[in-house]
Design an enzyme around this catalytic site. Structure first.
Site: not given
Lengths: 338, 338, 338, 338
Positions: A258, A282, A227, A260
């Site tokens: 998912d 992000r 997350h 980084g």
């Protein structure tokens, strides 16, 4: 490239400049000490590439398939909430950009129900992504200090149909359900399977134990995710546990990653360690905050271009050419220079 | 949460602001280079969590037992000296806060005698904690520079009875003896056993060798502790040697841990590595300095809440669900990313 | 302790304040990148202590023997050149302080000859220390920039007799020969043995290969040293190769260590890893620069006191109680927290 | 040594001061995150030296041979483009300096053709160096921001004959072809071999797999290189993969190393790990920018002098005396102090 950002990190700086502190903190922050938040990015930087020379790389093909659907590149847009905090057009702009880049976007909904799922099937959605690492909300301390309250996504319903228009039927349309019901358990996955024909992908698995359970439960895919470091701090960076999950699954279902991913080299590393594709969260929101739909498009294009160049410089004309042997983790170095 | 601290570290900042430098230095400082002081905290940050998903965590139960007594959570208040430096009410305020949080507080006395022990038994104290890492006082250089003189705890006697009132008979009342007698040896433990029926817990063991000796000597418990890094510098961080001690003891007596606990995730990690419970020392004193009894209460509650959330997010509804397999130390990563 | 330094590092700061930059740079500097200079100190900080509890430490005995002579502690003064740069009284003050602390001082001479050695024997010198890591002078770049020229030690001859007066016949009087003759070889050691009855100690060995050769050549002792990081940069820190040398020698001759000792815990670590004693170089010169003879005395006393406290807190009443098992190097931790 | 630089790093500072930012960025920069750029240098600093004592080092001989030609030292000038950015005289000044230092210079050409190769043979060139890590140009983000455009090297043809004059026939004259043709493959190496009798050296190999292919393809030498970190970021530092390549080649052809060499100790380390010689690129250009031909001469001389002193202090009078056992990589330490 104009005078704008030359890499994904610079979009974050732009987003920071454009957004109210409270919103930027909410989007960029992680749980408690933010260890996992930082490590998700930094763990990639401890993996090295082993390029091969004198391979004809005049044509690079990044295409792949997922659940039987063709994708132009192994990069998806992760489900992220409250994109309207970043830009008034929110998910709508992101959806348009994703469509323009031939990228799959995963939407976020909280109110899963039999009715909703049937409507999703009718609207051309191709899979259900169930986020399983949020039985309760993680603690983001900046949000506590800012007294941040997450607005209700009242217009998501509208977005769904808009998106259906934008993308046609040619792409996998995923749909993420993030529930905060702390009693959610493996039995609920059974229930979900009983009420929909859509394939189910579990997002938030980071151990071999749970990966095996997921395969046994009949899911169609797994997303290795913590997350984005927003839930339980001190979970390991996703790239560091990817291979554990891939081995546990041993090819039964595709494994995505998912967390980084900021560079084309990161995508390459994830693929070399067994991921079928990656999701970016992000960076897309930062692109949205920086420049709306156009910003999101730049972010996705930039990452695709970087992956393409990485494949060329590593001597891999297609994704199938990328092998475990094209990366090296510190402890594998023949002469480990710590 | 008001505009106050959102984590234990922020209580330390408040304490620094509220206290005269000499007192703050005394409380916060460690021996010589302060290596162990820092490492106690940082070593926790090198342990990662392996949460499990889709477990029903709608009810979290943190209760446990120690020496046959029930505890509402595996968090105790460590014995720390001279709490009146932090707040005029000193140990009295701490005792009230501990009682309010259903937490066991360990008191500190230096003048152990047969008479005192008999009175302790009568007053409802349930165990003797003997601190064994202080044959002589460690060198805190800031204290030398500040010419710090530790005041005599003249009112401790009074506190004992007050505390007895506060806590009733429902909890384990530990009592710490920290002696500076450099001739103290294993024979004195024999003597202690001969004059009291209270169970004896040794605090300050950090090697397998001494842990085995302690079990052979008939003690009822062990606290892995390096005195918060205040005695011998360059002793290893306690969390890094916990497992060595736990294995040496192999279940004969409960093992507690003291040193560096600042987060609910830290408590979780200590339990996963075999601790029955943890003790917190400085954070309690910082809470005391920040806001008296109310501050101590906030510190304890905060840590309990963090532990509870950690258990939920890790898929562990009870303490028994926390296993060695729920944590991962760097060298155990399948693909160790150094 | 007055308002003066509370540890050896603070003497360095005082020396820096007291000395002209050119002199301070010369004394404190290392070769080229100064990697070895820094590592000599920092490598000690990666070794941890494993203290034992409940040992009677009311009496601590630090005495030992070297080449049959009694020493009050395992701490010697290393040969360092040009001490008059640090203080007008130079070696004279250091010799007085060493005598007052019952410590052996190793003097430095460059003009070794049969005549000189015979006089040394007559004057009560008890051993010859031959420095073997200086076939040519290392490159200290600060000195190049400062155009530093090392003054001739014209009054060394005088100091020798003075020192003989000061120290009487009760202590081992070592004498260091540091030659810059690049043709020096193992044959010269044979020659030296043929012209003197004094035991010969080689200073500057850091490999097992050379340690074995030294034993075969009939030397009476070895000093593991990299010349304080002043000669060949990127040699390993001395404490990290001590055990390699100790094992190669397997008890045939005593092994001493020089380089990076700044704490009583450092002395303890060196002894635990097999050193018979340690030498301190720069700290003595810093003490000299800070406060002349009195400063040197403080430095030596401080280190002796720290060692004594370390032994007490580690449960080792005598040097013989210090074992390999009292220290732990990172990779030996049962649960290596990197 | 005047008041000028005392090591190669200081030439970089001078270059930075002398050059327009755009040019300095172009010369000094690396690809994307610049991980490989930094690591090329820093990886050397994690290798330690194991010097031997009491070896007669009054005469140091650095001479060696490459492809049958004598070289005064194992240090070559790497091919670097656009040296006129650094100094108006560009490659001409570098060529003069290289000749004055008896060093081989590798020139850079892009327009390889049968005609050119025949002319090169006639002009006394002794080998062809084919750069194989540039199927496409790497991304230097500073250059993108600076809108840097690389000028055409229109006068290279002239330089070739000038250089032939300067150097006479006594040295190996290498000639580098760096092509940007992405379709270049092993077949092109075959073609190259068919049209020239000059030995072919491949520059840009960093894996055992490609090293074996290169030997099978009949090349005469290999340069372990990642293009100074300018092409694919996150390739491992060259010194860390040198031994992998050396082992794969097992003596069939000489292996050279390029990347990160800044010290005589670095050259020594590369030789100890199996390199026949090293190439220096940026330091030469920095010397050029700092002080033209004289600057380049200083850079080369400085590195030669440092290597000579390193050999003396390590007890190696000739290059043949340098063995694998003269260096130690972190994980090889008997007591690995991480």
């Amino acid at each position: 490239m104009e005078d704008g950002p030359v890499n994904l990190r610079e979009f974050q700086e732009l987003a920071k400049r454009n957004l109210p502190k409270m919103y930027y903190d909410y989007i960029s922050g992680g749980a408690e000490d933010q260890f996992t938040l930082r490590e998700n990015v930094e763990a990639f930087q401890r993996i090295m590439l082993r390029p091969r020379i004198l391979v004809d790389v005049s044509k690079i093909d990044m295409s792949t398939t997922l659940l039987g659907y063709n994708m132009s590149s192994p990069i998806l847009v992760a489900p992220t909430g409250s994109q309207q905090l970043a830009h008034p057009q929110g998910e709508l702009a992101t959806a348009r950009a994703a469509a323009a880049c031939n990228t799959i976007m995963v939407f976020k909904r909280r109110d899963v129900s039999a009715t909703l799922l049937q409507r999703a099937e009718r609207n051309g959605y191709k899979a259900i992504v169930v986020t399983v690492d949020t039985p309760r909300l993680g603690r983001r301390e900046a949000d506590e200090k800012n007294k941040m309250i997450i607005p209700r996504n009242s217009n998501l319903e509208g977005l769904m149909s808009v998106d259906a228009d934008l993308t046609g039927g040619s792409k996998l349309e995923a749909y993420a359900s993030e529930t905060l019901d702390p009693s959610l358990s493996w039995k609920d996955i059974e229930w979900l399977k009983s009420i929909t024909k859509l394939p189910i992908i579990l997002k938030g698995i980071i151990t071999a134990e749970d990966a095996r359970k997921a395969v046994d439960a009949g899911v169609s895919g797994i997303v290795v995710s913590n997350h984005g470091g927003r839930q339980l701090d001190y979970t390991p960076p996703t790239i560091s546990v990817l291979e554990e999950v891939v081995k546990a699954v041993s090819g039964a279902v595709p494994v995505l990653l998912d967390g980084g991913v900021r560079r084309g080299t990161d995508v390459f590393k994830a693929l070399a360690l067994g991921a079928k594709a990656v999701m970016i969260g992000r960076p897309v929101v930062y692109g949205l905050a920086a420049n709306g739909e156009h910003g999101v498009r730049s972010v996705i294009k930039m990452l695709q271009n970087e992956l393409e160049l990485t494949m060329a410089l590593a001597g891999c004309p297609t994704l199938r050419d990328i092998t475990r042997n094209h990366v090296m983790i510190n402890h594998e170095r023949p002469r480990s220079l710590l």
